[in-house]
Design a protein around this motif. Structure first.
Motif, PDB file in Angstrom:
ATOM      1  N   ARG A  22      68.322  59.390 -38.135  1.00  0.00           N
ATOM      2  CA  ARG A  22      69.113  58.236 -37.703  1.00  0.00           C
ATOM      3  C   ARG A  22      68.806  57.039 -38.594  1.00  0.00           C
ATOM      4  N   ALA A  23      69.850  56.408 -39.138  1.00  0.00           N
ATOM      5  CA  ALA A  23      69.669  55.212 -39.954  1.00  0.00           C
ATOM      6  C   ALA A  23      69.409  54.005 -39.064  1.00  0.00           C
ATOM      7  N   PRO A  24      68.893  52.913 -39.615  1.00  0.00           N
ATOM      8  CA  PRO A  24      68.668  51.702 -38.802  1.00  0.00           C
ATOM      9  C   PRO A  24      69.980  51.158 -38.243  1.00  0.00           C
ATOM     10  N   LYS A  25      69.877  50.469 -37.128  1.00  0.00           N
ATOM     11  CA  LYS A  25      71.052  49.867 -36.491  1.00  0.00           C
ATOM     12  C   LYS A  25      71.416  48.523 -37.139  1.00  0.00           C
ATOM     13  N   THR A  26      70.666  48.152 -38.144  1.00  0.00           N
ATOM     14  CA  THR A  26      70.849  46.860 -38.812  1.00  0.00           C
ATOM     15  C   THR A  26      72.307  46.614 -39.195  1.00  0.00           C
ATOM     16  N   GLY A  27      72.813  45.450 -38.815  1.00  0.00           N
ATOM     17  CA  GLY A  27      74.166  45.060 -39.203  1.00  0.00           C
ATOM     18  C   GLY A  27      75.251  45.495 -38.240  1.00  0.00           C
ATOM     19  N   TYR A  28      74.897  46.265 -37.198  1.00  0.00           N
ATOM     20  CA  TYR A  28      75.931  46.737 -36.276  1.00  0.00           C
ATOM     21  C   TYR A  28      76.448  45.616 -35.393  1.00  0.00           C
ATOM     22  N   GLU A  29      77.755  45.498 -35.305  1.00  0.00           N
ATOM     23  CA  GLU A  29      78.447  44.637 -34.354  1.00  0.00           C
ATOM     24  C   GLU A  29      79.731  45.348 -33.952  1.00  0.00           C
ATOM     25  N   LYS A  78      82.693  45.179 -36.229  1.00  0.00           N
ATOM     26  CA  LYS A  78      82.739  45.973 -37.458  1.00  0.00           C
ATOM     27  C   LYS A  78      83.780  47.091 -37.350  1.00  0.00           C
ATOM     28  N   PHE A  79      84.184  47.419 -36.108  1.00  0.00           N
ATOM     29  CA  PHE A  79      85.173  48.469 -35.877  1.00  0.00           C
ATOM     30  C   PHE A  79      86.542  47.881 -35.552  1.00  0.00           C
ATOM     31  N   GLY A  80      86.730  46.607 -35.883  1.00  0.00           N
ATOM     32  CA  GLY A  80      88.012  45.963 -35.680  1.00  0.00           C
ATOM     33  C   GLY A  80      88.149  45.371 -34.292  1.00  0.00           C
ATOM     34  N   ARG A  81      89.232  44.650 -34.098  1.00  0.00           N
ATOM     35  CA  ARG A  81      89.512  44.057 -32.792  1.00  0.00           C
ATOM     36  C   ARG A  81      89.712  45.168 -31.760  1.00  0.00           C
ATOM     37  N   ALA A  82      89.172  44.963 -30.575  1.00  0.00           N
ATOM     38  CA  ALA A  82      89.203  46.017 -29.551  1.00  0.00           C
ATOM     39  C   ALA A  82      90.621  46.336 -29.089  1.00  0.00           C
ATOM     40  N   TRP A  83      90.884  47.620 -28.997  1.00  0.00           N
ATOM     41  CA  TRP A  83      92.097  48.149 -28.366  1.00  0.00           C
ATOM     42  C   TRP A  83      93.400  47.677 -29.022  1.00  0.00           C
ATOM     43  N   TRP A 124      77.645  54.260 -36.192  1.00  0.00           N
ATOM     44  CA  TRP A 124      77.180  53.321 -37.200  1.00  0.00           C
ATOM     45  C   TRP A 124      75.876  53.801 -37.844  1.00  0.00           C
ATOM     46  N   GLN A 125      74.990  54.337 -37.009  1.00  0.00           N
ATOM     47  CA  GLN A 125      73.682  54.784 -37.491  1.00  0.00           C
ATOM     48  C   GLN A 125      73.724  56.168 -38.143  1.00  0.00           C
ATOM     49  N   LYS A 126      74.918  56.793 -38.122  1.00  0.00           N
ATOM     50  CA  LYS A 126      75.026  58.147 -38.667  1.00  0.00           C
ATOM     51  C   LYS A 126      76.224  58.269 -39.622  1.00  0.00           C
ATOM     52  N   GLY A 127      76.444  57.194 -40.371  1.00  0.00           N
ATOM     53  CA  GLY A 127      77.442  57.268 -41.427  1.00  0.00           C
ATOM     54  C   GLY A 127      78.495  56.187 -41.449  1.00  0.00           C
ATOM     55  N   ALA A 128      78.846  55.616 -40.282  1.00  0.00           N
ATOM     56  CA  ALA A 128      79.985  54.713 -40.215  1.00  0.00           C
ATOM     57  C   ALA A 128      79.745  53.397 -40.953  1.00  0.00           C
ATOM     58  N   ARG A 158      86.894  52.715 -39.799  1.00  0.00           N
ATOM     59  CA  ARG A 158      86.192  52.328 -38.570  1.00  0.00           C
ATOM     60  C   ARG A 158      87.180  51.937 -37.475  1.00  0.00           C
ATOM     61  N   ARG A 159      88.257  51.266 -37.830  1.00  0.00           N
ATOM     62  CA  ARG A 159      89.266  50.876 -36.842  1.00  0.00           C
ATOM     63  C   ARG A 159      89.926  52.109 -36.232  1.00  0.00           C
ATOM     64  N   ARG A 160      90.248  53.093 -37.070  1.00  0.00           N
ATOM     65  CA  ARG A 160      90.864  54.331 -36.565  1.00  0.00           C
ATOM     66  C   ARG A 160      89.905  55.080 -35.667  1.00  0.00           C
ATOM     67  N   PHE A 161      88.640  55.122 -36.041  1.00  0.00           N
ATOM     68  CA  PHE A 161      87.628  55.802 -35.232  1.00  0.00           C
ATOM     69  C   PHE A 161      87.527  55.177 -33.844  1.00  0.00           C
ATOM     70  N   ALA A 162      87.512  53.846 -33.793  1.00  0.00           N
ATOM     71  CA  ALA A 162      87.345  53.145 -32.515  1.00  0.00           C
ATOM     72  C   ALA A 162      88.543  53.301 -31.605  1.00  0.00           C
ATOM     73  N   ASN A 163      89.694  53.666 -32.159  1.00  0.00           N
ATOM     74  CA  ASN A 163      90.917  53.766 -31.362  1.00  0.00           C
ATOM     75  C   ASN A 163      91.494  55.186 -31.333  1.00  0.00           C
TER      76      ASN A 163
END
Length: 228
Positions: free
Chosen positions: A58-65, A68-73, A140-144, A152-157
């Motif tokens: 598992r990579a560090p969670k550093t920088g995750y917000e 980062k995956f775009g505006r919700a929904w 995010w910690q495993k490639g994203a 990332r936007r497509r993944f989140a939706n």
């Protein structure tokens, strides 16, 4: 007479050994690879697909917000409705709308995947969440973190990665993977893990060694489970 007794005793021991070998627990249980007695998992199954996933730490969670995956929904499929409402329409029964076709006002989550219970949805005071089956933080910690914004936007939706579920249970899951969290509803675990495998396979999200082993343990009980 002594020779006869020795011969009889040896025969008895041989028969007992054979019976013990035939009845040894685990001789017919699925192996790590998925098939009985260690046979490879059948092609096209979720269990076989686990072996196609990259295994890394598992990579560090550093920088995750979340942003980062775009505006919700957002309305990624351009049908005029946000993704949250699309999933509510898909997963709830008895749906009613606030605007005629898009914003879900109420409905019922019958047989919630995570608990097996019935959960009522009412907009504004909902007990239903839309869960990312593969959590955004986990991805995010495993490639994203290396993906571009659009991926990332497509993944989140992506509807493949989204489920309407009991809110309290979902919040207990947080960003857990298969090694740290499984649905309390045991009857749904095979389907749940198969969906996680499908999502990770589709987007190239890797798994940790512990996560891979947990996936195999669950799917070993249902080796014919297909990917969704």
């Amino acid at each position: 007479m002594l020779t006869y007794r020795r011969t009889f005793a040896a025969s008895t021991l041989a028969v007992a050994a054979l019976l013990t070998s035939a009845c040894t627990p685990g001789s017919d249980t699925p192996g790590e690879g998925g098939g009985a007695a260690g046979r490879p998992a059948a092609r096209g199954t979720a269990l076989a697909a686990v072996d196609a996933l990259a295994v890394k730490g598992r990579a560090p969670k550093t920088g995750y917000e979340r942003d980062k995956f775009g505006r919700a929904w957002v309305d990624v499929d351009k049908n005029g409705c946000g993704t949250r409402d699309d999933i509510l329409k898909r997963d709830l029964t008895g749906v009613r709308f606030t605007d005629g076709h898009c914003k879900v006002a109420s409905g019922t989550l019958t047989d919630d995947p995570y608990t097996g219970t019935t959960v009522r949805y009412v907009r504004g005071r909902s007990k239903v969440d839309i869960d990312h089956v593969v959590a955004l933080s986990d991805a995010w910690q495993k490639g994203a973190q290396k993906w571009d914004d659009e991926t990332r936007r497509r993944f989140a939706n992506d509807p493949l990665n989204l489920l309407a579920v009991d809110a309290a249970t979902n919040r207990g899951k947080s960003d857990g993977d298969a090694a740290t969290w499984l649905p309390p509803n045991r009857d749904y675990r095979c389907t749940y893990v198969a969906r996680q495998v499908a999502v990770k396979k589709k987007y190239g999200v890797w798994v940790t060694a512990g996560e891979r082993d947990a996936m195999k343990r669950v799917l070993g009980a249902c080796p014919q489970q297909k990917l969704p």
